[in-house]
Motif scaffolding. Structure first.
Motif, PDB file in Angstrom:
ATOM      1  N   HIS B 200       2.042  -9.322   1.802  1.00 18.88           N
ATOM      2  CA  HIS B 200       3.376  -9.244   2.390  1.00 18.88           C
ATOM      3  C   HIS B 200       3.472 -10.080   3.671  1.00 18.88           C
ATOM      4  CE1 HIS B 200       7.316  -7.525   2.567  1.00 18.88           C
ATOM      5  NE2 HIS B 200       7.145  -7.077   3.783  1.00 18.88           N
ATOM      6  N   TYR B 201       2.432 -10.049   4.488  1.00 18.32           N
ATOM      7  CA  TYR B 201       2.464 -10.738   5.777  1.00 18.32           C
ATOM      8  C   TYR B 201       1.465 -11.895   5.823  1.00 18.32           C
ATOM      9  CZ  TYR B 201       5.024  -6.603   7.242  1.00 18.32           C
ATOM     10  OH  TYR B 201       5.947  -5.606   7.340  1.00 18.32           O
ATOM     11  N   PRO B 202       1.805 -12.946   6.570  1.00 17.09           N
ATOM     12  CA  PRO B 202       0.885 -14.072   6.704  1.00 17.09           C
ATOM     13  C   PRO B 202      -0.250 -13.781   7.683  1.00 17.09           C
ATOM     14  CG  PRO B 202       2.878 -14.476   7.977  1.00 17.09           C
ATOM     15  CD  PRO B 202       3.062 -13.147   7.321  1.00 17.09           C
ATOM     16  N   SER B 203      -1.295 -14.602   7.616  1.00 16.78           N
ATOM     17  CA  SER B 203      -2.402 -14.546   8.571  1.00 16.78           C
ATOM     18  C   SER B 203      -2.453 -15.885   9.283  1.00 16.78           C
ATOM     19  CB  SER B 203      -3.725 -14.314   7.839  1.00 16.78           C
ATOM     20  OG  SER B 203      -3.636 -13.156   7.053  1.00 16.78           O
ATOM     21  N   HIS B 204      -3.088 -15.907  10.448  1.00 13.78           N
ATOM     22  CA  HIS B 204      -3.158 -17.173  11.167  1.00 13.78           C
ATOM     23  C   HIS B 204      -4.462 -17.289  11.935  1.00 13.78           C
ATOM     24  CE1 HIS B 204      -2.085 -15.101  14.942  1.00 13.78           C
ATOM     25  NE2 HIS B 204      -1.256 -14.411  14.191  1.00 13.78           N
ATOM     26  N   GLY B 205      -4.743 -18.521  12.347  1.00 14.77           N
ATOM     27  CA  GLY B 205      -6.000 -18.802  13.016  1.00 14.77           C
ATOM     28  C   GLY B 205      -5.937 -18.639  14.522  1.00 14.77           C
TER      29      GLY B 205
END
Lengths: 137, 354
Positions: B200-205
């Motif tokens: 559902h939600y994005p991930s990031h670096g």
């Protein structure tokens, strides 16, 4: 579900673009399209795209919604008198129920009407909002 | 410098109509920090635009597309492509573009597809439209970038992930309100932000989204395009950069030699948030809202994953007569209803109701 998909698909012209009909005999504008002119009772099949401009004729706010619309309460349903003549029933959007008035100028927008659960189709169609950001044509 | 990377269409093209849409609800950053932060310390922006319960990328695209059509003044049946770039298409499988096309009244004889490249899907659609019209395959093509961006509750992205979009109709240069002078794209495999299937939600670096991603791609694209076209920052009236917050576009603008004044009309993330695929192009739209004939404008988008599309535009006389045929970005910004975090979680479907 499949029967419902076909039903919704048939209505896309009127739901997405307010596509009605114009009577070739008495020039009455007809919405929803019904192929017989309600004014002169003669055949009328000429497609006609309504402008989407109108005003609130009367309205009611729903706090207890029918199935499929529960997520949207409270919302206001209005009878909208279109400038070309036809009266249509539609939800109002982008307006608080307490701010709605009889005679309020409104314009058509295309919004999400409801979704057939998490796996079915999403139904889009006309709603009306207070005039002001108009691109209705 | 000889041109190696810069692209030009076979015939001159430009934007003949543009239009934006921003939903009316606003969530102030102080509301997010009230719930997730340490008191009333605020966040990276003032507030962000939030879609209502009946809005999504398709409805935002339709409103922007109708505004673009009003300005272009063409018959929608003459449009040969409708491309919608977004990372929040309502369906995983089924095009948004066909709904948009039916709603604006195109003929069925046109190309339609959805594009996805994080925040640069809108400018990717624009580049494709330039190619189609520039090759003479079509008189008109529509490119849209719109999003209802998702941010995980409590995540840094929640402060900025916003809703909105912009549509362009590309056509022959002689009908244009802004003529394309050149463009290029710069992409690499840089995983700074992603969302896996069914998540559902994005991930990031985290901080990785800065130098190796945002700054490297925007600067590389802008440097190459300006260098090859023999242009410097001072040769532009305005510049628009992808705006995930306020600081990043200001910093990249400064590094490229642009002044605050050149960025000002198109830097709207502080008051509407990061509209993802709609971000750079809605800044461009806000800039066209105030630009004058002869103005030269640089736009550089950025999409995670990662890449940038850079383009140079020159405003024509036609802009002034078409500008007021649709609402300005400022009109949408002024239409503002503040909501609290509770209404926000309802509007963005962040609570389980069944």
């Amino acid at each position: 579900m499949e029967g419902k998909v076909a039903h919704d698909w048939r209505l896309r012209g009127q739901r997405y673009r307010l596509e009605g009909e114009e009577c070739p005999h008495c020039k009455a504008k007809i919405f929803p399209p019904r192929d017989i002119c309600p004014e002169c009772k003669r055949p009328a099949k000429e497609p006609y795209r309504l402008s989407g401009r109108g005003e609130v004729y009367t309205f009611s706010t729903l706090n207890s919604a029918p199935e499929g619309f529960e997520n949207y309460t409270p919302y206001t349903v209005a009878l909208v008198k279109l400038e070309e003549g036809p009266m249509i029933t539609a939800q109002l959007t982008d307006v608080a129920p307490e701010d709605v008035r009889i005679g309020m100028p409104v314009e058509m927008v295309t919004r999400k009407l409801r979704a057939q659960g998490d796996e079915g189709t999403i139904i889009y169609g006309y709603k009306f909002r207070p005039t002001g950001l108009g691109h209705a044509h | 410098m000889a041109e190696r990377w810069t692209m030009h269409p076979q015939r001159p093209v430009g934007i003949i109509g543009y239009g934006s849409y921003v939903p009316m609800y606003r969530l102030p950053n102080t509301e997010i920090s009230r719930i997730w932060g340490s008191g009333d310390e605020g966040g990276p922006i003032k507030e962000k635009a939030v879609a209502g319960l009946d809005e999504d990328t398709i409805t935002i695209s339709i409103e922007a597309a109708r505004n673009a059509l009003s300005r272009a003044g063409i018959d929608p049946e003459d449009i040969r492509a409708v491309w919608v770039g977004s990372e929040s298409h309502p369906y995983a499988v089924k095009p948004s573009s066909t709904v948009v096309a039916e709603a604006i009244g195109t003929s069925p004889f046109h190309l339609a597809a959805d594009l996805e490249f994080a925040c640069k899907a809108g400018t990717e659609a624009l580049q494709a439209a330039i190619g189609l019209v520039g090759a003479g395959m079509a008189e008109y093509a529509m490119a849209i970038g719109a999003d209802t961006a998702q941010g995980r509750p409590g995540d840094a992205l929640e402060y900025t992930a916003a809703c909105g979009g912009t549509a362009f109709i590309v056509g022959p240069a002689e009908e244009a309100l802004a003529i394309l002078r050149g463009s290029l794209s710069f992409v690499s495999d840089t995983p700074d932000f992603w969302r896996r299937a069914y998540q559902h939600y994005p991930s990031h670096g985290g901080r990785f989204t800065g130098e190796p991603a945002y700054f490297h791609h925007i600067q590389s694209a802008a440097d190459a395009l300006m260098g090859e076209m023999g242009l410097e920052a001072k040769d532009f009236t305005y510049a628009i950069f992808h705006q995930p917050n306020v600081k990043f576009p200001q910093r990249v603008g400064k590094r490229l030699g642009f002044t605050k004044e050149q960025l000002e009309p198109g830097l709207i993330s502080n008051i509407i948030g990061n509209t993802y695929a709609g971000a750079a192009i809605t800044g461009f739209s806000a800039t066209l809202d105030i630009a004058k004939p002869g103005d030269r404008i640089l736009m550089v988008s950025f999409g995670s994953g990662a890449g940038s599309d850079a383009s140079v535009w020159e405003v024509t006389e036609a802009l002034e007569e078409r500008r007021h045929k649709a609402p300005l970005v400022a009109d949408y910004i002024a239409r503002r209803v503040e909501i609290d975090y509770g209404l926000y979680v309802r509007y963005r479907s962040k609570i389980l109701v069944k």
